[in-house]
Enzyme design. Structure first.
Site, PDB file in Angstrom:
ATOM      1  N   GLU A   1       4.397   7.818  -1.034  1.00 13.64           N
ATOM      2  CA  GLU A   1       5.299   8.930  -0.723  1.00 13.64           C
ATOM      3  C   GLU A   1       7.184   8.379  -0.111  1.00 13.64           C
ATOM      4  OE1 GLU A   1       7.408  10.499  -3.426  1.00 13.64           O
ATOM      5  OE2 GLU A   1       6.248  10.173  -4.674  1.00 13.64           O
ATOM      6  N   GLY A   2       6.327   7.105   1.210  1.00 14.08           N
ATOM      7  CA  GLY A   2       7.387   7.352   2.195  1.00 14.08           C
ATOM      8  C   GLY A   2       8.026   6.305   1.393  1.00 14.08           C
ATOM      9  N   HIS A   3       7.245   5.222   1.040  1.00 12.31           N
ATOM     10  CA  HIS A   3       8.098   3.641   0.780  1.00 12.31           C
ATOM     11  C   HIS A   3       9.258   3.751  -0.267  1.00 12.31           C
ATOM     12  CE1 HIS A   3       4.509   1.696   2.041  1.00 12.31           C
ATOM     13  NE2 HIS A   3       5.530   1.505   2.985  1.00 12.31           N
TER      14      HIS A   3
ATOM     15  N   TYR B   1       0.891  -1.263  -0.192  1.00 10.76           N
ATOM     16  CA  TYR B   1       0.080  -0.136  -0.240  1.00 10.76           C
ATOM     17  C   TYR B   1       0.479   0.941   0.018  1.00 10.76           C
ATOM     18  CZ  TYR B   1      -4.651   1.691  -0.007  1.00 10.76           C
ATOM     19  OH  TYR B   1      -5.942   2.218  -0.782  1.00 10.76           O
TER      20      TYR B   1
ATOM     21  N   VAL C   1       8.916  10.591   5.488  1.00  7.96           N
ATOM     22  CA  VAL C   1       8.470  11.887   4.288  1.00  7.96           C
ATOM     23  C   VAL C   1       6.493  12.066   4.794  1.00  7.96           C
ATOM     24  CG1 VAL C   1       7.487  11.112   1.669  1.00  7.96           C
ATOM     25  CG2 VAL C   1       9.936  10.716   2.424  1.00  7.96           C
TER      26      VAL C   1
HETATM   27  P1  AMP Z   1       5.777  -0.562   5.809  1.00  8.82           P
HETATM   28  O1  AMP Z   1       5.013  -1.091   4.997  1.00  8.82           O
HETATM   29  O2  AMP Z   1       4.813   0.581   6.471  1.00  8.82           O
HETATM   30  O3  AMP Z   1       5.882  -2.160   6.822  1.00  8.82           O
HETATM   31  O4  AMP Z   1       6.646   0.388   5.782  1.00  8.82           O
HETATM   32  C1  AMP Z   1       7.648  -0.106   5.376  1.00  8.82           C
HETATM   33  C2  AMP Z   1       9.271   0.648   5.316  1.00  8.82           C
HETATM   34  O5  AMP Z   1       8.967   2.236   4.953  1.00  8.82           O
HETATM   35  C3  AMP Z   1       9.876   0.969   6.374  1.00  8.82           C
HETATM   36  O6  AMP Z   1      10.727   1.360   6.205  1.00  8.82           O
HETATM   37  C4  AMP Z   1       8.602   2.401   7.135  1.00  8.82           C
HETATM   38  O7  AMP Z   1       9.705   2.589   7.670  1.00  8.82           O
HETATM   39  C5  AMP Z   1       8.991   2.989   5.691  1.00  8.82           C
HETATM   40  N1  AMP Z   1       8.261   4.478   5.963  1.00  8.82           N
HETATM   41  C6  AMP Z   1       6.897   4.045   6.013  1.00  8.82           C
HETATM   42  N2  AMP Z   1       6.549   5.357   6.248  1.00  8.82           N
HETATM   43  C7  AMP Z   1       6.820   6.431   5.580  1.00  8.82           C
HETATM   44  C8  AMP Z   1       7.300   7.723   5.681  1.00  8.82           C
HETATM   45  N3  AMP Z   1       6.680   8.286   6.071  1.00  8.82           N
HETATM   46  N4  AMP Z   1       8.793   8.193   5.325  1.00  8.82           N
HETATM   47  C9  AMP Z   1       9.909   7.733   4.798  1.00  8.82           C
HETATM   48  N5  AMP Z   1       9.827   5.986   4.944  1.00  8.82           N
HETATM   49  C10 AMP Z   1       8.310   5.507   5.644  1.00  8.82           C
END
Ligand code: AMP
Length: 280
Positions: A36-38, A33, A177
């Site tokens: 921009e963070g990913h 899902y 992000v």
């Molecule tokens: P997740 O899918 O939520 O487990 O996140 C996968 C990776 O993306 C993890 O390393 C998170 O820390 C990173 N991530 C999630 N949200 C952000 C964000 N807003 N900014 C930077 N990295 C993020």
């Protein structure tokens, strides 16, 4: 063309071939899902490495019984297109029973640190995170793995695991992000109602205010935490889980905020549990 790899064995073989061919591998573990963070992690990995593997696995062992495992948002086609656009080479998307076949018994746990901060309200969470990342590192054999500092404790716990177990890879921490108003991007933001979305900005705002106070010379952790709590409590939609100031070296609470202090907050807004932090 991005390639989807649905099985552990195929991923292991592919990674082994890539290593034999002398390629550097960047890994971006995710639960999908994408936002921009990913994408920021993926783009950085594409820049740094010959090959980038994104893993997409909603890992059941890091969810507690009453958590949102079933409700967690999923949209594989959208994710695949976004990853392709970011220049990713492989999406590894294993099935649950391929990662955890019947009779599965082995877990990796960073003692103590897994019970602090988010671990206090999510007792099995970090054991699940370290176990799945250990497995993903073994399967995908990355030279570098990318993690967002939105999950600062996750990064610190994984870094500890990598050092303690002499794992042969580099973890790369990446900046948070944010949305235009400051809210840290999260797949879980889709749970927020309109009113809760309005209140959610208080997490980043309270931390930004803390940062300003610290820049102005304030060092007293209690006073800084009180300021954050008061700001969060100004909305009826926010239920604080914790507000803490800890050392990034030891995860121990600090009484004086200094360079290397992690100030972290977690709060429930309706169905969503959101986290945010700053590192001084
Ligand atoms: P997740 O899918 O939520 O487990 O996140 C996968 C990776 O993306 C993890 O390393 C998170 O820390 C990173 N991530 C999630 N949200 C952000 C964000 N807003 N900014 C930077 N990295 C993020």
């Amino acid at each position: 063309m991005i390639r989807t790899i649905p099985a552990v064995e195929e991923m292991q073989k592919t990674a082994a071939t890539l290593k034999q061919d002398g390629k550097t591998i960047g890994l971006v573990p995710t639960m999908g899902y994408f936002h921009e963070g990913h994408l920021s992690l993926m783009r950085r990995s594409v820049e740094d490495n010959d090959v980038t593997i994104v893993t997409l696995f909603v890992n059941p062992t890091q969810f507690g019984q009453n958590e949102d495992l079933d409700a967690y948002p999923r949209d594989f086609e959208r994710d695949k297109n976004m990853a392709e656009e970011a220049g990713v080479d492989y999406i590894f998307r294993p099935a649950n029973d391929d990662m955890y076949p019947g009779g599965y018994k082995t877990y990796v746990k960073v003692e103590d640190w897994s019970s602090l901060l988010c671990g206090a309200s999510r007792p099995v969470h970090f054991r699940g995170v370290t176990t799945i990342c250990c497995k993903l590192f073994n399967i995908c054999r990355p030279d570098r793995a990318y993690f967002g500092l939105k999950d600062a404790q996750q990064y610190l716990v994984l870094q500890k695991m990598v050092r303690d177990l002499n794992m042969n890879l580099e973890l790369v921490p990446m900046p948070i992000v944010r949305e235009g108003d400051g809210l840290a991007m999260s797949s879980r933001n889709v749970y927020l109602t309109r009113a809760e979305r309005g209140a959610a900005v208080l997490l980043s705002r309270s931390l930004a205010e803390a940062k300003e106070k610290i820049s102005g010379g304030e060092t007293d952790a209690e006073s800084i935490k009180r300021g954050i709590r008061d700001r969060l409590n100004s909305s009826e939609h926010v239920k604080i889980d914790y507000v803490e100031a800890v050392s990034t070296e030891t995860l121990d609470p600090v009484s004086d905020v200094a360079a290397g202090t992690l100030i972290a907050v977690a709060a429930y807004l309706g169905k969503a549990r959101l986290i945010d932090n700053i590192i001084i």
